[in-house]
Design an enzyme around this catalytic site. Structure first.
Site, PDB file in Angstrom:
ATOM      1  N   VAL A   1       0.851  -1.184   0.000  1.00 50.16           N
ATOM      2  CA  VAL A   1       0.000   0.000   0.000  1.00 50.16           C
ATOM      3  C   VAL A   1       0.890   1.239   0.000  1.00 50.16           C
ATOM      4  O   VAL A   1       1.761   1.375   0.872  1.00 50.16           O
ATOM      5  CB  VAL A   1      -0.909  -0.002   1.256  1.00 50.16           C
ATOM      6  CG1 VAL A   1      -1.830   1.202   1.253  1.00 50.16           C
ATOM      7  CG2 VAL A   1      -1.707  -1.303   1.343  1.00 50.16           C
ATOM      8  N   CYS A   2       0.684   2.121  -0.940  1.00 47.56           N
ATOM      9  CA  CYS A   2       1.502   3.346  -0.993  1.00 47.56           C
ATOM     10  C   CYS A   2       1.296   4.150   0.285  1.00 47.56           C
ATOM     11  O   CYS A   2       0.180   4.586   0.598  1.00 47.56           O
ATOM     12  CB  CYS A   2       1.122   4.207  -2.196  1.00 47.56           C
ATOM     13  SG  CYS A   2       1.949   5.822  -2.159  1.00 47.56           S
ATOM     14  N   ILE A   3       2.366   4.369   1.017  1.00 45.49           N
ATOM     15  CA  ILE A   3       2.249   4.991   2.336  1.00 45.49           C
ATOM     16  C   ILE A   3       1.780   6.448   2.245  1.00 45.49           C
ATOM     17  O   ILE A   3       0.939   6.883   3.047  1.00 45.49           O
ATOM     18  CB  ILE A   3       3.585   4.871   3.116  1.00 45.49           C
ATOM     19  CG1 ILE A   3       3.420   5.343   4.555  1.00 45.49           C
ATOM     20  CG2 ILE A   3       4.706   5.606   2.421  1.00 45.49           C
ATOM     21  CD1 ILE A   3       4.563   4.935   5.458  1.00 45.49           C
TER      22      ILE A   3
ATOM     23  N   ALA B   1      -1.854   6.502   1.524  1.00 48.56           N
ATOM     24  CA  ALA B   1      -2.611   5.937   2.643  1.00 48.56           C
ATOM     25  C   ALA B   1      -2.744   6.923   3.806  1.00 48.56           C
ATOM     26  O   ALA B   1      -3.838   7.109   4.351  1.00 48.56           O
ATOM     27  CB  ALA B   1      -1.951   4.639   3.119  1.00 48.56           C
TER      28      ALA B   1
END
Lengths: 126, 130, 96, 126, 130, 96
Positions: free
Chosen positions: E77-79, E82
């Site tokens: 998940v792209c931080i 997110a």
């Protein structure tokens, strides 16, 4: 740089199809391009459809004071992202003047766009 | 006049929520009342209490909260749309056997009937969709 | 009078056709968000049927570098004017 | 019902503009209509643009087995939602046959759509 | 072949995530490997651990988890995407001074560079957008 | 050969124009999700330039009640065929 321009090739092509401010697509697409460049990849950008609006001069802030994407465009050169292309038909459809663009980008006709896509290992559309 | 807003766009990815906040401030400045903002569809993501945007970006959850604190505007979130998307207050989390919660006051989970009430009961309902 | 609000540009979305098909002879159309691209001289022909009743939001034009680039047929209003349009309308209908 | 049909009027008009399965717009719009009806309001539905696809016969399940919106259409009558309209131009643009629709809906031309909208206190577009 | 998927659509509101799961199952059935699913844009909402859809609807978070458990597919998940949207694991929550978290393993918050690595390192990257 | 994937219908979105403008002479176009509406006989004219290279996903057609209603110019594939198309392609480009 000159070679890459004339050969239209590279590692990563990021296609930017959305105008600034109305959505986060443009910003998130530019972020992907910057990261790819920071990782040492040869990155090209293609502004397509409404995405050519990203290049319009004189952009301002968003509704709640967001800075938008215009400042990011100025950082592209720092990341060695110099292969900038735009869909020539989109520019004329929107009636934008090439001289008024914030950054110069090379206009491409449809056939060249297909070549550009074919000449990159990874193509991401935003 | 008594206004209500329907927000159906998620924060950050689309302008809808930003536009709605700007419109809310403008109608209040013109002396109107803002009864409620109703969040539906992906608009329910505006209630995510853990949102942590970068410091140089607007914080939408805080901006909605400020609207409530300053003007008493209710922040009503469609419960059916919220549960599907992982937005639960303490009560719903416990009812679904989950630990932790992702929505907190002043956001309130409520039924879709509230939207109809607002639409028919207020003088104006303005929708902001993605 | 009903205020219709459109946030998609005719250059990429056909939603404008549904908005126009739904407008009565007194109704007004306000372009907001990416919809303001429709106010460009190159695009405004799509809104011929509502000439004189076409508005665009100044703040959204300015954010896109388009303030001052609108077609003369478009009435530019700021967000205060947006609220005023909703006051004058019986109700609003949003198209996205 | 007949009066409401001929007068095109009512409390709540829900405009459904999106086709089934590709997004939740249609389902969430129908949910709003059902709730309004359950609260005793006179509800009309207008299927517009790609939204007329909601009426197509023979719909199936979604990618992960979602039941879609076709079963919900059968519940409309139970909720006394009988004022169903469709944009006549959209039906012909998509080439759908009116006889093959899951539910009958009254075709409206553009002028009638404006009247329909004017004749409802609350209009919600999905 | 070694595949990776890029999912940019939110669960429930758009078909993108559903399509991606269906495609994932089909490529595995054909004997390929699915290295990773990378979630970006509103796709990060697929990692919301509190999602509580009605029982007669598919549970996307569980479906992703099952893919990981059965095939070792990473769920990245792209931080940055997110955090903006309120999707924090325990580490990020604590780093931002928030109590509670909304993302848990096997979903992992990671940098956008991982997407580039996947795109260039795998044989195929297929994108599912809203 | 590049596989282009389109999930928007030409009846409401102009994205298909960008997809078509980007396709080389050997490239293929697969319609999925709401994009399968483009496979209807009434809509398929938008894809004339890629005749013989136009595909639509059977499961998405069936979900919409359109299985068997496709234009004859469209090659219908199931999701296994979708994977096969990606195997045969050098890479994929998605348009939404």
């Amino acid at each position: 740089m000159h070679d890459r321009d004339t050969q239209l090739g590279g590692d990563v092509l990021v296609i930017l199809r959305h105008p600034p401010h109305g959505s986060s697509w443009l910003r998130e697409g530019l972020d992907a391009a910057l990261v790819a460049a920071a990782f040492g990849q040869a990155v090209s950008l293609l502004f397509m459809g409404d995405g050519v609006m990203a290049l319009a001069g004189g952009q301002g802030q968003g509704p709640l004071g967001q800075k938008g994407t215009a400042p990011t465009l100025d950082m592209l050169a720092m990341y060695d992202i110099e292969a900038l292309y735009l869909e020539s038909g989109a520019l004329s459809a929107l009636g934008l003047n090439r001289d008024a663009l914030q950054l110069p980008a090379q206009p491409l006709e449809a056939a060249d766009i297909a070549n550009l896509i074919a000449a990159h290992r990874l193509v991401l559309t935003f | 006049m008594r206004y209500a807003l329907l927000v159906q766009g998620p924060p950050y990815s689309r302008q809808a929520a930003h536009s709605a906040l700007r419109f809310a401030r403008a109608l209040l400045a013109r002396g109107h009342t803002l009864e409620s903002v109703f969040f539906y569809h992906d608009g329910v993501y505006n209630a995510a209490r853990l949102a942590a945007p970068p410091q140089d970006e607007p914080h939408l959850v805080d901006a909605w909260r400020a609207l409530h604190d300053e003007h008493g505007t209710r922040l009503q979130v469609c419960i059916a749309a919220a549960l599907r998307r992982g937005l639960l207050d303490e009560r719903e989390a416990s009812r679904h056997g989950k630990t932790g919660h992702s929505v907190e006051p002043p956001f309130e989970l409520t039924g879709l009937g509230q939207l109809i009430d607002l639409g028919l009961g207020c003088d104006r309902l303005v929708t902001f969709s993605p | 009078m009903i205020l219709h609000i459109l946030n998609r540009p005719p250059s990429s979305s056909l939603t404008y056709r549904e908005a126009l098909a739904s407008m009565g002879p007194e109704d007004r159309l306000l372009l907001i968000e990416d919809g303001v691209l429709g106010a460009l001289p190159s695009q405004v022909r799509h809104f011929e049927s509502v000439t004189g009743r076409l508005f665009a939001l100044r703040e959204d034009l300015a954010a896109r570098g388009l303030d001052g680039h609108c077609d003369a047929a478009v009435q530019v209003v700021d967000v205060d004017g947006f609220v005023q349009l909703t006051e004058e309308a019986d109700k609003t209908v949003s198209w996205s």
